[in-house]
Design an enzyme around this catalytic site. Structure first.
Site, PDB file in Angstrom:
ATOM      1  N   ASP A 177       5.438   1.704   6.882  1.00 34.89           N
ATOM      2  CA  ASP A 177       4.120   1.100   6.667  1.00 34.89           C
ATOM      3  C   ASP A 177       3.392   1.931   5.602  1.00 34.89           C
ATOM      4  O   ASP A 177       2.782   2.922   5.934  1.00 34.89           O
ATOM      5  CB  ASP A 177       3.358   1.101   7.997  1.00 34.89           C
ATOM      6  CG  ASP A 177       2.009   0.414   7.906  1.00 34.89           C
ATOM      7  OD1 ASP A 177       1.699  -0.125   6.843  1.00 34.89           O
ATOM      8  OD2 ASP A 177       1.264   0.435   8.910  1.00 34.89           O
ATOM      9  N   GLU A 226      -5.176   2.031   2.239  1.00 33.42           N
ATOM     10  CA  GLU A 226      -5.190   0.827   3.080  1.00 33.42           C
ATOM     11  C   GLU A 226      -5.459   1.197   4.537  1.00 33.42           C
ATOM     12  O   GLU A 226      -6.179   0.506   5.241  1.00 33.42           O
ATOM     13  CB  GLU A 226      -3.847   0.090   2.972  1.00 33.42           C
ATOM     14  CG  GLU A 226      -3.835  -1.299   3.607  1.00 33.42           C
ATOM     15  CD  GLU A 226      -3.442  -1.323   5.089  1.00 33.42           C
ATOM     16  OE1 GLU A 226      -3.586  -2.383   5.718  1.00 33.42           O
ATOM     17  OE2 GLU A 226      -2.992  -0.279   5.627  1.00 33.42           O
ATOM     18  N   GLU A 227      -4.860   2.306   4.964  1.00 31.80           N
ATOM     19  CA  GLU A 227      -4.920   2.677   6.387  1.00 31.80           C
ATOM     20  C   GLU A 227      -6.329   3.049   6.856  1.00 31.80           C
ATOM     21  O   GLU A 227      -6.567   3.186   8.046  1.00 31.80           O
ATOM     22  CB  GLU A 227      -3.957   3.842   6.672  1.00 31.80           C
ATOM     23  CG  GLU A 227      -2.481   3.504   6.485  1.00 31.80           C
ATOM     24  CD  GLU A 227      -1.954   2.478   7.473  1.00 31.80           C
ATOM     25  OE1 GLU A 227      -2.706   2.054   8.371  1.00 31.80           O
ATOM     26  OE2 GLU A 227      -0.783   2.093   7.331  1.00 31.80           O
ATOM     27  N   HIS A 253       2.950   2.966  12.977  1.00 25.57           N
ATOM     28  CA  HIS A 253       1.885   3.945  13.268  1.00 25.57           C
ATOM     29  C   HIS A 253       2.340   5.001  14.261  1.00 25.57           C
ATOM     30  O   HIS A 253       1.537   5.541  15.026  1.00 25.57           O
ATOM     31  CB  HIS A 253       0.594   3.254  13.724  1.00 25.57           C
ATOM     32  CG  HIS A 253      -0.126   2.597  12.580  1.00 25.57           C
ATOM     33  ND1 HIS A 253      -1.490   2.573  12.472  1.00 25.57           N
ATOM     34  CD2 HIS A 253       0.339   1.974  11.474  1.00 25.57           C
ATOM     35  CE1 HIS A 253      -1.832   1.946  11.350  1.00 25.57           C
ATOM     36  NE2 HIS A 253      -0.728   1.567  10.737  1.00 25.57           N
ATOM     37  N   HIS A 282       0.822  -1.218   0.000  1.00 24.12           N
ATOM     38  CA  HIS A 282       0.000   0.000   0.000  1.00 24.12           C
ATOM     39  C   HIS A 282       0.854   1.266   0.000  1.00 24.12           C
ATOM     40  O   HIS A 282       1.852   1.362   0.701  1.00 24.12           O
ATOM     41  CB  HIS A 282      -1.078  -0.020   1.080  1.00 24.12           C
ATOM     42  CG  HIS A 282      -0.646   0.017   2.493  1.00 24.12           C
ATOM     43  ND1 HIS A 282      -0.410   1.208   3.150  1.00 24.12           N
ATOM     44  CD2 HIS A 282      -0.445  -0.961   3.402  1.00 24.12           C
ATOM     45  CE1 HIS A 282      -0.090   0.938   4.414  1.00 24.12           C
ATOM     46  NE2 HIS A 282      -0.090  -0.367   4.591  1.00 24.12           N
ATOM     47  N   ASP A 331       3.404  -6.281   3.521  1.00 24.65           N
ATOM     48  CA  ASP A 331       3.145  -5.197   4.461  1.00 24.65           C
ATOM     49  C   ASP A 331       4.116  -5.303   5.636  1.00 24.65           C
ATOM     50  O   ASP A 331       5.062  -6.087   5.583  1.00 24.65           O
ATOM     51  CB  ASP A 331       1.674  -5.263   4.933  1.00 24.65           C
ATOM     52  CG  ASP A 331       1.104  -3.886   5.265  1.00 24.65           C
ATOM     53  OD1 ASP A 331       1.844  -3.052   5.832  1.00 24.65           O
ATOM     54  OD2 ASP A 331      -0.086  -3.640   4.982  1.00 24.65           O
TER      55      ASP A 331
HETATM   56 ZN    ZN Z   1       0.317  -1.380   6.365  1.00 27.50          ZN
END
Ligand code: ZN
Length: 347
Positions: A177, A207-208, A318, A64, A230
């Site tokens: 990510d 995606e998030e 994150h 992603h 991922d």
């Molecule tokens: Zn991810």
């Protein structure tokens, strides 16, 4: 090895979910030399197609392109920017971060501000400050001045973090990510050269916020197998129990058996573990942890697509800055290549 230059470029690019333009144009350029065609779907996912044999199975690789970030929600009379969160961000990591606000007049530096400890009340000092109590200070004196600087409601805000290598194996940076998944996917397609399968290398959007790009691109492609590249939580840090996050750095990619959105297809899981063992590629397994990847949505396309996630162990995902091992990235590329080569035997 994945090119450090490519990884740095991808990670430093801005691509908050729904605003992936910069990453998209990079992905198009980076995929082009190794595929027969580069397309885009209507939501903006980039699809690199490498033609295989006639009637050969179709495999969709997904990395992603989007990352977590912020959006300007309101501009106060005094010129401070209140913001909304895009994707899962822990409020506690926001405080005092340097950010970039992307305006139509160009990027602006800013800082996420709050009341300093000296003037906080007793109860304020004891609790975590939530994001709606914070604001971005761009040094504007008024709403009018902020507008003149180019700020509009909905402008994207990103953490101001640049990619860096700590040593030959460990790198830190923003948006691992899932730009590291994108970089691993590009490298895998490069190394595949001629394949029996037709390979769709997809840089997905959004995606998030619910794997929306994977939903539409998998519907369009309708592959026979789906592999999401991922990252996953590397739990080898102080205070984390193995049962909560068993994946460790430098132990190879982690195959997700089950997460909140997906249970890996047993045939794909077997294909991956066999490919790893035959090629002496280290790998880890994780099961029953929260979260999800594009694999969940790919698996639900039309009548269903057998899928699995191959995840690169990453610490502090994150948050503004993450850390990972390039050896894990290399093993992820090797496993992806080995698995794609084996698909025609299984599907
Ligand atoms: Zn991810």
């Amino acid at each position: 090895m994945v090119s450090l230059e490519v990884l740095a470029k991808l990670c430093n690019a801005c691509g908050v979910a729904g605003r992936e333009e910069e990453v998209r144009s990079l992905m198009r350029k980076l995929l082009k030399p190794y595929v027969d065609e580069v397309k885009e779907d209507k939501l903006g996912s980039v699809i690199g197609i490498k033609e295989g044999g006639k009637n050969a199975p179709k495999v969709m690789l997904a990395g992603h392109m989007d990352e977590i970030g912020l959006l300007v929600k309101t501009i106060s009379k005094e010129g401070y920017l209140q913001f909304a969160k895009i994707g899962g961000i822990d409020d506690r990591v926001l405080l005092a971060q340097k950010v970039m606000v992307f305006t139509e007049k160009g990027p602006l530096h800013g800082i996420i501000g709050s009341k300093p400890p000296h003037i906080q009340k007793e109860d304020e000092r004891k609790r975590a400050i939530t994001y709606d109590e914070l604001f971005i200070d761009i040094g504007a004196g008024s709403q009018e001045e902020a507008n003149k600087m180019g700020v509009r409601i909905g402008d994207v805000v990103e953490f101001d973090v640049k990619f860096a290598a700590i040593n030959k194996d460990i790198v830190i940076g923003k948006a691992f990510d899932d730009r590291v998944g994108c970089a691993a996917m590009i490298e895998a397609v490069k190394r595949l050269e001629k394949t029996e399968c037709t390979v769709y290398a997809v840089g997905t959007v959004q995606e998030e916020v619910g794997a929306r790009g994977a939903t539409t691109s998998a519907f369009g492609i309708y592959p026979d197998v789906g592999l999401a590249l991922d990252v996953t939580v590397a739990g080898d840090i102080p205070g984390v129990k193995e049962v909560d996050a068993p994946t460790k750095l430098k132990k190879g990619p982690s195959l997700t058996i089950a997460d909140s959105s997906h249970i890996s297809h047993p045939k794909v899981l077997r294909l991956l573990t066999e490919a790893a063992e035959e090629n002496k590629i280290p790998y880890q397994l994780e099961a029953g942890l929260p979260g999800g990847t594009d694999a969940g949505r790919i698996s639900l396309a039309k009548e269903g697509v057998p899928s699995c996630s191959i995840c690169i162990p990453t610490r502090y995902i994150h948050s503004p800055t993450s850390l990972l091992s390039l050896t894990d990235v290399e093993n992820t590329v090797k496993l992806t290549v080995a698995a794609v080569k084996k698909i025609p035997k299984y599907f």
